[in-house]
Design a protein around this motif. Sequence first.
Motif, PDB file in Angstrom:
ATOM      1  N   GLN A   1       0.869  -1.171   0.000  1.00 38.09           N
ATOM      2  CA  GLN A   1       0.000   0.000   0.000  1.00 38.09           C
ATOM      3  C   GLN A   1       0.911   1.228   0.000  1.00 38.09           C
ATOM      4  O   GLN A   1       1.828   1.296   0.820  1.00 38.09           O
ATOM      5  CB  GLN A   1      -0.871   0.029   1.246  1.00 38.09           C
ATOM      6  CG  GLN A   1      -1.966  -1.019   1.268  1.00 38.09           C
ATOM      7  CD  GLN A   1      -2.861  -0.846   2.477  1.00 38.09           C
ATOM      8  OE1 GLN A   1      -3.174   0.276   2.884  1.00 38.09           O
ATOM      9  NE2 GLN A   1      -3.254  -1.959   3.065  1.00 38.09           N
TER      10      GLN A   1
ATOM     11  N   PRO B   1       0.299   4.968   0.324  1.00 38.49           N
ATOM     12  CA  PRO B   1      -0.648   6.078   0.499  1.00 38.49           C
ATOM     13  C   PRO B   1      -0.085   7.452   0.147  1.00 38.49           C
ATOM     14  O   PRO B   1      -0.856   8.400  -0.013  1.00 38.49           O
ATOM     15  CB  PRO B   1      -0.997   5.998   1.986  1.00 38.49           C
ATOM     16  CG  PRO B   1       0.153   5.303   2.617  1.00 38.49           C
ATOM     17  CD  PRO B   1       0.700   4.373   1.599  1.00 38.49           C
TER      18      PRO B   1
ATOM     19  N   LYS C   1       0.815  10.338   7.509  1.00 35.80           N
ATOM     20  CA  LYS C   1      -0.138   9.844   6.502  1.00 35.80           C
ATOM     21  C   LYS C   1      -0.043   8.325   6.372  1.00 35.80           C
ATOM     22  O   LYS C   1      -1.040   7.631   6.167  1.00 35.80           O
ATOM     23  CB  LYS C   1       0.139  10.509   5.146  1.00 35.80           C
ATOM     24  CG  LYS C   1      -0.415  11.925   5.072  1.00 35.80           C
ATOM     25  CD  LYS C   1      -0.133  12.561   3.734  1.00 35.80           C
ATOM     26  CE  LYS C   1      -0.518  14.048   3.790  1.00 35.80           C
ATOM     27  NZ  LYS C   1       0.281  14.869   2.914  1.00 35.80           N
TER      28      LYS C   1
ATOM     29  N   ALA D   1      -3.078   5.753   7.113  1.00 34.53           N
ATOM     30  CA  ALA D   1      -3.520   4.758   6.104  1.00 34.53           C
ATOM     31  C   ALA D   1      -3.620   3.365   6.723  1.00 34.53           C
ATOM     32  O   ALA D   1      -4.497   2.577   6.368  1.00 34.53           O
ATOM     33  CB  ALA D   1      -2.529   4.742   4.935  1.00 34.53           C
TER      34      ALA D   1
END
Length: 394
Positions: free
Chosen positions: A361, A363, A387, A391
Motif C-alpha cells: 500500500q 498512500p 499519513k 492509512a
Amino acid sequence: MLNAIEISPDIWWVGGIDWNERSFHGYTTEKGITYNAYLIMDEKITLIDTAKATFTDEFLQRISQVVDPSKIDVVITNHVEMDHSGSLPAIHKIAPNATIYASAGAGVNEVRAHFGIEATPVKSGETLSIGKRTLTFVTTPMVHWPDNMVTYSDVDKILFSNDAFGQHFASTKRFDDENDLCEVYKQAKKYYANIVWPYGMQAKKALDVVKTLDLNMICPSHGVIWRSHIADILDKYEAWTTYQMQDKAVVVFDSMWHSTEAMAREITDAFIKEGIPAELIDVKHMHVSDIILEMCDAKYVAVGSPTLNSNMMPTVAGFLTYMRGLSPNNSMRIGLAFGSYGWAPLGPKQVYAELENAKFQLPVPVVAQQWIPSEENLAELQDTVCKMIEAAQE
Ligand code: FEO
C-alpha cells in the motif's frame, strides 16, 4: 566428534554439524548449520534423512556407534535437497537392500534425477509398520521443495518435520530447552523468512495438519529439537504463515552524499515520535537476509535510494530483488519510496515502482529530494509518516 545421541528410547540423532558454514544460497548462517538425521532401532532399522555429502564420514561414524550401517532396512527420504540426501548414495552402497521411501511423484523423481536410485513411492496418509512403530507420511509440498513430506511415529509421538520448524543453528545440545532460546527463535524466524516465506500458504496447510497430532517432539532436519516449547513454535508458525504484522517500521536506505541518509534518519525519528518502534538500516552494513528478518513482520517499510547513473543504487536494487523473490504478502503493509537526486529523480521513482509491483500500500507519492534536503524539507517528512500511519488505521 560429538557422539550419536539417543533423543528418545531407541531413536538416535546421527546427523552432521557444520560449525563453519556461513551461507546457504546467499542467506547468511552466522550460527552454522546442522543436518539432522535420525536412526530408529526397531524391528526394521530405519533411517530418517541423511546429511550433506561433505558430512558422510561423520554421519556414518555416528550410525556405526549404534549399529552396523549395512543393517539398515529402511531409509525415509523426507526431502531430496542435497543438504538432507547428499549421503544417500553412500547408505545405498553400504545397505543396498534397504528400501528407500520418498514422496510419490516429486520425491521419487528427484531421487532418480539426483542419484540414479529408484525409491519406493509413498502417498500422503500412507503408513509403514517398522515393528513396534507405525510411521505415517504426510506430504508438505513446497515446504520447501515439491517433494517434501514429514513422517510421524505413533509410539514416540514424534514428528520428523524436515525443513519445517528448522533453524540454522549449530550446537552440541540437541534440544530447545538446552540452548539459548532467544537465539533459537531468532534463527527459526530467519529460516522461515528466508526459506519458507514464499510458500506461506502451503506451510499453513502443513501446520494445520501438524496441530492435529499428539506430539512429544518435533524433530526438524536443521537445528534443535522442539520438546519443551512445541506450543510456542507452533504459535510462531501460525503468526508467520498468516502474515501477522507488528506495529513497527523498518527504514532501509543507501546514500552517496548523506541526503538520502538524512531523509532516512528523519523518517525513522518520525515513526519513533509517533510511538512506533523503528529500525534504521543502511543496506551497505546489513546482509539482505538479515534485513528480511527485520522486515518480515513490519507493518511499515520505507525504502530510500539516491540516483546513480539514472538508476537506484545497486545495493537497494539487490535488496528489492531478493525481497521480490521471497514474494512476501505486502497487501497489508504500508510502503514509502524516498531518496535524493541531482538532475533526474530516477532512483526513488524506481524504488516506488518496485514497491508498487510488490503490492505494498503506497498512500503517499514518492518523496524525491533534489540535491540536499533543507530543515523544512526534512520536517515535511513527519507529515509523510503521519499519513502512512493514518492509512494503516483505515
Ligand atoms: Fe534443508 Fe530444502 O533443504
